[in-house]
Design a protein around this motif. Structure first.
Motif, PDB file in Angstrom:
ATOM      1  N   ILE A  97       0.848  -1.194   0.000  1.00 13.95           N
ATOM      2  CA  ILE A  97       0.000   0.000   0.000  1.00 13.95           C
ATOM      3  C   ILE A  97       0.886   1.248   0.000  1.00 13.95           C
ATOM      4  O   ILE A  97       1.664   1.451   0.933  1.00 13.95           O
ATOM      5  CB  ILE A  97      -0.947  -0.006   1.203  1.00 13.95           C
ATOM      6  CG1 ILE A  97      -1.895  -1.211   1.112  1.00 13.95           C
ATOM      7  CG2 ILE A  97      -1.730   1.306   1.291  1.00 13.95           C
ATOM      8  CD1 ILE A  97      -2.793  -1.384   2.305  1.00 13.95           C
ATOM      9  N   PRO A  98       0.795   2.083  -1.011  1.00  8.72           N
ATOM     10  CA  PRO A  98       1.650   3.283  -1.078  1.00  8.72           C
ATOM     11  C   PRO A  98       1.418   4.190   0.127  1.00  8.72           C
ATOM     12  O   PRO A  98       0.277   4.417   0.553  1.00  8.72           O
ATOM     13  CB  PRO A  98       1.198   3.962  -2.380  1.00  8.72           C
ATOM     14  CG  PRO A  98       0.543   2.889  -3.187  1.00  8.72           C
ATOM     15  CD  PRO A  98      -0.093   1.969  -2.185  1.00  8.72           C
ATOM     16  N   GLY A  99       2.506   4.689   0.687  1.00  8.39           N
ATOM     17  CA  GLY A  99       2.404   5.635   1.791  1.00  8.39           C
ATOM     18  C   GLY A  99       2.144   5.014   3.141  1.00  8.39           C
ATOM     19  O   GLY A  99       2.000   5.732   4.127  1.00  8.39           O
ATOM     20  N   VAL A 124     -10.112  -1.689   2.508  1.00  9.67           N
ATOM     21  CA  VAL A 124     -10.437  -0.347   2.995  1.00  9.67           C
ATOM     22  C   VAL A 124      -9.231   0.575   2.865  1.00  9.67           C
ATOM     23  O   VAL A 124      -9.352   1.735   2.449  1.00  9.67           O
ATOM     24  CB  VAL A 124     -10.930  -0.405   4.451  1.00  9.67           C
ATOM     25  CG1 VAL A 124     -11.121   1.009   5.013  1.00  9.67           C
ATOM     26  CG2 VAL A 124     -12.226  -1.188   4.545  1.00  9.67           C
ATOM     27  N   LEU A 125      -8.046   0.081   3.209  1.00 10.45           N
ATOM     28  CA  LEU A 125      -6.854   0.909   3.131  1.00 10.45           C
ATOM     29  C   LEU A 125      -6.549   1.299   1.687  1.00 10.45           C
ATOM     30  O   LEU A 125      -6.150   2.443   1.402  1.00 10.45           O
ATOM     31  CB  LEU A 125      -5.667   0.172   3.752  1.00 10.45           C
ATOM     32  CG  LEU A 125      -5.796  -0.148   5.243  1.00 10.45           C
ATOM     33  CD1 LEU A 125      -4.579  -0.928   5.730  1.00 10.45           C
ATOM     34  CD2 LEU A 125      -5.980   1.114   6.074  1.00 10.45           C
ATOM     35  N   ARG A 126      -6.737   0.379   0.746  1.00 14.04           N
ATOM     36  CA  ARG A 126      -6.508   0.711  -0.668  1.00 14.04           C
ATOM     37  C   ARG A 126      -7.519   1.737  -1.162  1.00 14.04           C
ATOM     38  O   ARG A 126      -7.185   2.631  -1.959  1.00 14.04           O
ATOM     39  CB  ARG A 126      -6.580  -0.564  -1.503  1.00 14.04           C
ATOM     40  CG  ARG A 126      -5.340  -1.452  -1.348  1.00 14.04           C
ATOM     41  CD  ARG A 126      -5.473  -2.722  -2.141  1.00 14.04           C
ATOM     42  NE  ARG A 126      -4.220  -3.492  -2.086  1.00 14.04           N
ATOM     43  CZ  ARG A 126      -4.114  -4.763  -2.391  1.00 14.04           C
ATOM     44  NH1 ARG A 126      -5.193  -5.444  -2.791  1.00 14.04           N
ATOM     45  NH2 ARG A 126      -2.950  -5.379  -2.324  1.00 14.04           N
ATOM     46  N   LYS A 127      -8.742   1.621  -0.688  1.00 12.16           N
ATOM     47  CA  LYS A 127      -9.763   2.595  -1.077  1.00 12.16           C
ATOM     48  C   LYS A 127      -9.410   3.979  -0.547  1.00 12.16           C
ATOM     49  O   LYS A 127      -9.572   5.000  -1.252  1.00 12.16           O
ATOM     50  CB  LYS A 127     -11.126   2.145  -0.553  1.00 12.16           C
ATOM     51  CG  LYS A 127     -12.272   3.053  -0.962  1.00 12.16           C
ATOM     52  CD  LYS A 127     -13.609   2.523  -0.451  1.00 12.16           C
ATOM     53  CE  LYS A 127     -14.756   3.453  -0.860  1.00 12.16           C
ATOM     54  NZ  LYS A 127     -16.063   2.950  -0.361  1.00 12.16           N
ATOM     55  N   LEU A 128      -8.918   4.043   0.694  1.00 11.47           N
ATOM     56  CA  LEU A 128      -8.507   5.326   1.257  1.00 11.47           C
ATOM     57  C   LEU A 128      -7.399   5.954   0.411  1.00 11.47           C
ATOM     58  O   LEU A 128      -7.423   7.160   0.131  1.00 11.47           O
ATOM     59  CB  LEU A 128      -8.025   5.141   2.697  1.00 11.47           C
ATOM     60  CG  LEU A 128      -9.092   4.924   3.775  1.00 11.47           C
ATOM     61  CD1 LEU A 128      -8.433   4.627   5.115  1.00 11.47           C
ATOM     62  CD2 LEU A 128     -10.012   6.127   3.892  1.00 11.47           C
ATOM     63  N   LYS A 129      -6.433   5.155   0.008  1.00 12.69           N
ATOM     64  CA  LYS A 129      -5.330   5.692  -0.793  1.00 12.69           C
ATOM     65  C   LYS A 129      -5.804   6.135  -2.168  1.00 12.69           C
ATOM     66  O   LYS A 129      -5.344   7.157  -2.690  1.00 12.69           O
ATOM     67  CB  LYS A 129      -4.226   4.650  -0.925  1.00 12.69           C
ATOM     68  CG  LYS A 129      -3.425   4.425   0.346  1.00 12.69           C
ATOM     69  CD  LYS A 129      -2.821   5.710   0.885  1.00 12.69           C
ATOM     70  CE  LYS A 129      -1.796   6.333  -0.038  1.00 12.69           C
ATOM     71  NZ  LYS A 129      -1.189   7.566   0.530  1.00 12.69           N
TER      72      LYS A 129
END
Length: 553
Positions: A466-468, A544-549
């Motif tokens: 996951i970037p960042g 969820v984390l990928r969607k946030l990014k």
């Protein structure tokens, strides 16, 4: 000062060893003035736990093929991270079949083994380099790894709260480092106690007092077996790990630690293993010294040993960091401290649900844990102490149940453990803790550890894509904690977004502010795993984390 660096025969829940209770008359059993009439001894823990009615069935869960880089659990001798890549390590090349078999038969760093952490030394940060490119190995064909049955679907059905819905979504509980959920067997055992056994213990001439006493002391026997303590007289019931540490500080500590004496802790301790020692140091004039950690969150053993000297009276260390997941080389640190004549307390609050505990092998003087971290109730915990350490500790609270005789001139106290259990204890929840121990022993701690280890590797590899996202705590030997921060988001925003999808994680400082500040952050998001989590839970977190990014791109 600033730091320098057996139930009755009618019960469906018989207590192990209830058929071996000391012989006594009915009057002694029902009218004893205190717990001295019932202090069953455990000579040694059995090699195989007593059979329990919750043995899992089915076939081992098959590890899914992830869409992102991952690695099988036997890579790098079961290590989570490459030792030469302390910052953002990757996995090495796929081993040969002979190498895998050799790893399985050798001392491994997989954390359920008692040698975990004992032989490895922290990685030097001076050799940090860019991580190797992640690979996507496949499992070796026809390699029959030794693995017992672990039916995750059956296990999940044992936990009724997992049927709960949050914001219209099925609950995904990834806040296990804060507290674990309770199996139905624990809930039922507590309910049965209040329906059929509820009474005060160790006194009163009636049947329910005898039932309650048997259940309470039976739970003490289970704890002794769980810890491999030689005797039940070495097991003290308290409210939790925090109270246990405070008990040692205010009892043993006040008697043995004075001006200019030294207490050594580490930089990755929970506040409960910092504040009581600060209070004691301020009261006595002692000095608090702190062992540093490297950039992965591993204790620097060479620096730790430099802190030890003839003035060191106590070393108090966590076995697993609640904020980073680091598994510390506890046994090695105990041995080092003992060479300087210091007593050692081990905080096992975060370790007991993930790895087998053997206080005799650790050779620690004190060991503490909380019941709610190991699928038991809140408000109950344990202090284990070596007999000479407990005998050399005065009572820290006064009242009923801990006395032999009281006059206005003097009081005679019971021997441990009753000396430290003044007043009416948390009887029902002690019994519930015993049921929780039955449950985890029925599954097998080695099976639990293997399942969690595989899941931790899978989740860690996906988080690194996951970037960042920056992982906080990348020790080579870890338990099931994955703290991170996500670029562009406050940690509470990440926690709120996950909560909308029914995913429970912790966001904050985790009562470990010095540990997080060591890595330049005030708070982190902390998903943490337990035996009932599965790959679907991890995939939901990652989605969820990928969607946030993507929303922040």
């Amino acid at each position: 000062m600033a730091p320098q660096f057996g139930a009755t025969p009618t019960s469906p829940f018989p207590a192990p060893g209830a058929d071996k209770l000391p012989s006594e008359s009915s009057a002694q059993r029902l009218c004893g003035s205190g717990p001295s009439f019932y202090q069953p001894e455990v000579a040694s823990a059995p090699a195989t736990p007593n059979p329990a009615p919750y043995a899992p069935a089915g076939v081992p869960q098959q590890r899914p093929t992830p869409s992102t880089p991952s690695a099988p659990s036997f890579l790098s001798s079961f290590s989570l991270f490459e030792p030469t890549l302390p910052s953002l390590p990757g996995f090495g090349a796929l081993p040969t079949e002979d190498e895998v078999k050799a790893a399985l038969n050798s001392v491994s760093s997989l954390y359920f083994l008692e040698d975990a952490g004992a032989l490895s030394k922290p990685t030097s940060t001076a050799s940090a380099q860019k991580p190797a490119a992640a690979t996507t190995p496949t499992l070796l064909p026809d390699l029959h790894l030794p693995r017992k049955q672990f039916d995750i679907d059956s296990i999940r059905r044992d936990f009724p709260i997992l049927q709960e819905r949050v914001n219209g979504k099925p609950l995904i509980w990834l806040d296990n480092a804060a507290t674990t959920q309770k199996p139905q067997s624990v809930i039922d055992r507590i309910s049965y106690f209040y329906q059929h056994e509820n009474s005060n213990i160790h006194r009163a001439a009636h049947e329910l007092a005898a039932r309650a006493t048997d259940a309470y002391e039976g739970a003490r026997s289970k704890v002794a077996r769980f810890l491999n303590a030689p005797s039940t007289n070495e097991v003290v019931f308290v409210r939790g790990a925090t109270e246990a540490i405070n008990l040692v500080a205010k009892s043993w500590g006040r008697r043995h630690i004075g001006k200019d004496d030294e207490i050594v802790i580490s930089w990755i301790e929970h506040h409960a293993n910092i504040v009581p020692w600060q209070m004691l140091a301020a009261e006595t004039g002692a000095r608090l010294r702190v062992a540093p950690v490297d950039n992965d969150g591993q204790i620097l053993l060479d620096e730790f040993e430099k802190l030890l000297n003839p003035k060191t009276r106590l070393v108090s260390i966590t076995q697993v960091s609640n904020a980073l997941g680091t598994i510390t080389p506890t046994r090695q640190m105990v041995q080092m401290a003992h060479r300087y004549g210091a007593r050692v307390l081990v905080d096992g609050a975060q370790s007991v649900s993930h790895m087998a505990t053997d206080v005799q092998a650790l050779d620690c003087d004190f060991f503490v844990f909380s019941g709610h971290k190991v699928f038991g109730p809140t408000g109950i915990g344990v202090l284990y102490g070596k007999p000479d350490a407990l005998a050399d500790s005065p009572p820290w609270q006064g009242g009923g149940n801990m006395i032999v005789d009281v006059t206005f001139e003097k009081t005679i106290y019971h021997a441990p453990p009753a000396r430290f259990e003044a007043g009416t204890g948390n009887i029902a929840d002690a019994v519930g803790l015993g049921a929780a121990i039955d449950y985890v022993e029925s599954l097998g701690m080695e099976n639990i550890a293997r399942h969690e280890h595989d899941l931790l590797i899978y989740a860690t590899n996906l988080l690194k894509t996951i970037p960042g996202l920056r992982l906080i705590g990348t020790a080579k030997e870890k338990a099931s904690v994955m703290s991170f921060v996500l670029e562009g988001y406050k940690t509470e925003e990440v926690g709120a977004a996950l909560n909308k999808e029914g995913i429970a994680v912790r966001s904050g400082h985790h009562c470990a502010q010095p540990a997080l500040r060591r890595f330049g952050v005030e708070t982190s998001v902390r998903p943490s795993l337990a035996l009932y989590n599965n790959y679907d839970d991890v995939d939901a977190l990652i989605a969820v984390l990928r969607k946030l990014k993507s929303n922040n791109a």
